[in-house]
Design an enzyme around this catalytic site. Structure first.
Site, PDB file in Angstrom:
ATOM      1  N   GLU A 307       0.771  28.287  40.760  1.00  0.00           N
ATOM      2  CA  GLU A 307       1.859  28.726  41.635  1.00  0.00           C
ATOM      3  C   GLU A 307       2.819  27.540  41.736  1.00  0.00           C
ATOM      4  O   GLU A 307       2.448  26.453  42.172  1.00  0.00           O
ATOM      5  CB  GLU A 307       1.308  29.114  43.004  1.00  0.00           C
ATOM      6  CG  GLU A 307       2.194  30.109  43.757  1.00  0.00           C
ATOM      7  CD  GLU A 307       3.524  29.538  44.174  1.00  0.00           C
ATOM      8  OE1 GLU A 307       4.567  30.054  43.714  1.00  0.00           O
ATOM      9  OE2 GLU A 307       3.537  28.565  44.944  1.00  0.00           O
ATOM     10  N   HIS A 308       4.071  27.776  41.353  1.00  0.00           N
ATOM     11  CA  HIS A 308       4.954  26.670  40.990  1.00  0.00           C
ATOM     12  C   HIS A 308       5.847  26.177  42.129  1.00  0.00           C
ATOM     13  O   HIS A 308       6.550  25.182  41.970  1.00  0.00           O
ATOM     14  CB  HIS A 308       5.838  27.135  39.822  1.00  0.00           C
ATOM     15  CG  HIS A 308       6.433  26.044  38.999  1.00  0.00           C
ATOM     16  ND1 HIS A 308       6.284  24.695  39.282  1.00  0.00           N
ATOM     17  CD2 HIS A 308       7.198  26.092  37.884  1.00  0.00           C
ATOM     18  CE1 HIS A 308       6.926  23.978  38.374  1.00  0.00           C
ATOM     19  NE2 HIS A 308       7.490  24.804  37.528  1.00  0.00           N
ATOM     20  N   SER A 309       5.842  26.834  43.271  1.00  0.00           N
ATOM     21  CA  SER A 309       6.854  26.515  44.272  1.00  0.00           C
ATOM     22  C   SER A 309       6.671  25.139  44.894  1.00  0.00           C
ATOM     23  O   SER A 309       7.629  24.567  45.427  1.00  0.00           O
ATOM     24  CB  SER A 309       6.872  27.580  45.372  1.00  0.00           C
ATOM     25  OG  SER A 309       5.654  27.609  46.085  1.00  0.00           O
ATOM     26  N   SER A 311       4.599  22.386  43.415  1.00  0.00           N
ATOM     27  CA  SER A 311       4.091  21.287  42.584  1.00  0.00           C
ATOM     28  C   SER A 311       4.537  21.472  41.137  1.00  0.00           C
ATOM     29  O   SER A 311       4.958  22.564  40.743  1.00  0.00           O
ATOM     30  CB  SER A 311       2.562  21.204  42.659  1.00  0.00           C
ATOM     31  OG  SER A 311       1.971  22.423  42.255  1.00  0.00           O
TER      32      SER A 311
END
Length: 574
Positions: A307-309, A311
């Site tokens: 989940e990129h938000s 890190s």
């Protein structure tokens, strides 16, 4: 460095004493005394912007860019820039709280969390790991991840020279869907959720042996659910919020959200490399995209879907490397068979899940992966006296031009962790020099002439990459200026200009996270008529995962071939 970590037997008790939710202002302070992310100067920013647009424009449209940027500089730009600087100065006086964020951080977080697009293909990337495979490795890595978080929170991490504010978010953070704007919540947790056949199991993590035993126990179970309650994490964020609310079962969803992370155990099956990539990136069964997922595919291959938000790649690489270096001194603890997380679903609920599954299946099938594995890497490329990363970027320029007879706006991600609360900046990899090189490479000139053009383009790429690493890019400061203009109610001609918009219409979205622990890296395209190019350059191999969406005039299989031929063509120059 190999670190011996104490037994996990005390993990549960230690975590129970901790607060259930770790607030953002409790993240590590600036322990390395890093400088704040710099705010690029206006004139330098405009100069960089103009240079980046020149290969994308005609002489007349470029002349217009010069005119409107000059107008911008002589009118409202100084006011917008001065306001950004003043806010940053105020923020810098309170380093312990969230107001100490960088000038771009709140806008960057808003971009991620207000985005209504679905997470698979549009946001979450994937890794395939080099040194882990099979159920025992999956269990061992799970144990180490929970230990890593415990050690990080209780003892801190060894200094890696970069900003550490993202580390406490890396394990146990969950993204929650919400109308217009999602939110993040971080829990310190001693259990994981394992999904098999769309059944969710809560697995306590206390010793490495018990983790292995739990995973083997679940692997032997035959329970199966027709629909995945987490299929909504594959949908756009508003649809997922509505579905999650309609399904109720609040306690069961809380159990999932509050876990350290998600383990996905797929059914056994042979897979091609392209299928491996697709299943890591865009499967709708056995997945929960609102959290980091550790996935074992049907052929035993292990990887992450991130989940990129909150890190980025360098953080993930550090996490994996630390886990590889761990040695666990295990102890005996009572093993309790894991139990499923139960859901009370009505026939109406099942119909909603069926509809959501059909929608997710249709949408995710449009994202295509094609994997390229090269037979040489840095050891060969360095003999050319050219940056390996620049070499790959030039290959992408050749490949795209061969397919589309033009150059494309090109995004390459660059880490800015050498600054306090820095994350990424854009390397605008399509340059005047790279465009000239592509034209020379495809022409009839001598090998020496082509080699010289290649080196000139590669040197220019290294130059702009170095600027981006120092926070001296174009896109982050322009985003801040746009948001400042919106806040002040100021209309800016430049921000509405078609060339300005086209210059960040990333038909080539690229990222290099090379690390010996990784075998493959990939993500989806960021525009409908573009390509996503996740790549690794090892000592003796390189890999590129090419993604595209069906339609839009793209062809990922051909792009893969063109890249392979372009790299081979570059090799012939030397």
């Amino acid at each position: 460095m190999i670190r011996t970590i104490p037994s996990l037997s005390k993990v549960s008790k230690a975590i129970q004493k901790a607060k259930a939710t770790i607030p953002y202002h409790a993240m590590p302070t600036n322990i390395n005394n890093l400088p704040r992310l710099p705010i690029p100067g206006l004139k330098d920013t405009i100069d960089r912007y103009l240079r980046s647009t020149k290969p994308l424009t005609t002489p007349s449209s470029y002349s217009h860019q010069v005119s409107i940027t000059s107008k911008f500089l002589s009118s409202v730009a100084p006011l917008l820039h001065s306001s950004i600087v003043s806010t940053d100065v105020r923020n810098s006086k309170d380093l312990l709280h969230s107001s100490s964020n960088s000038y771009i951080e709140s806008h960057w977080n808003t971009m991620y969390l207000s985005g209504r697009w679905s997470l698979p293909c549009n946001s979450n990337p994937f890794y395939i790991l080099e040194n882990f495979k099979g159920l025992q490795d999956l269990a061992d890595l799970t144990t180490k991840l929970v230990l890593w978080e415990k050690n990080m929170r209780e003892e801190g991490l060894e200094d890696d020279g970069g900003c550490q504010q993202s580390y406490p978010l890396t394990v146990s953070t969950s993204r929650h869907p919400h109308p217009t704007f999602d939110y993040l919540q971080t829990h310190s947790s001693s259990y994981v959720i394992l999904i098999k056949n769309n059944v969710y199991y809560k697995v306590p993590i206390n010793t490495a042996e018990n983790t292995r035993r739990s995973f083997e126990y679940i692997q032997g179970l035959e329970e199966e659910e027709e629909f995945n309650v987490g299929v909504g994490t594959c949908l756009d964020r508003n649809s997922w919020y509505d579905l999650k609310s309609d399904l109720g079962n609040v306690k069961s969803f809380e159990t999932i959200d509050n876990a350290a992370f998600i383990i996905c155990l797929d059914s056994p099956s042979p897979l091609t490399p392209n299928e491996e990539s697709h299943n890591m990136l865009a499967s709708y069964n056995n997945r929960w995209y609102d959290k980091h997922q550790l996935i074992m595919l049907g052929n035993g291959v292990i990887g992450f879907n991130w989940e990129h938000s909150f890190s980025d790649g360098m953080i993930w690489n550090r996490l994996i490397q630390d886990c590889e270096n761990m040695i666990i001194n295990d102890s005996e603890e009572e093993w309790i068979p894991p139990k499923p997380v139960t859901f009370n679903l009505t026939s109406s609920d099942n119909k909603m899940l069926e509809d959501a599954t059909d929608k997710a299946s249709n949408e995710l099938s449009q994202c295509i992966s094609n994997h390229l594995q090269g037979s040489y890497g840095k050891n060969v490329l360095k003999t050319w006296k050219v940056s390996p990363d620049a070499t790959m970027q030039m290959a992408y320029q050749i490949a795209y031009h061969n397919m589309h007879e033009r150059v494309a706006p090109t995004y390459e991600s660059c880490a800015t962790r050498n600054f306090w609360r820095g994350r990424t900046e854009t390397i605008r990899s399509c340059t005047e020099e790279s465009k000239r090189f592509v034209e020379v490479f495809k022409g009839d000139g001598s090998v020496d002439f082509k080699r010289e053009a290649f080196r000139e383009a590669a040197m220019r790429h290294v130059e702009i990459a170095g600027e981006a690493k120092m926070g001296m890019g174009v896109d982050r400061i322009f985003l801040a200026l746009e948001k400042e203009a919106e806040k002040m109610g100021v209309e800016v001609e430049l921000f509405n200009d078609e060339v300005y918009k086209e210059s960040k219409n990333w038909r080539l979205s690229t990222s290099n996270v090379s690390h010996p622990s990784l075998r493959r890296f990939g993500f989806g395209p960021v525009v409908g008529d573009g390509y996503g190019l996740g790549y690794l350059v090892g000592e003796d191999t390189f890999s590129v995962n090419v993604t595209n969406f069906n339609g839009g005039g793209t062809d990922g299989e051909r792009m893969k071939r063109e890249i392979e031929e372009a790299v081979d063509g570059l090799r012939k120059l030397f």
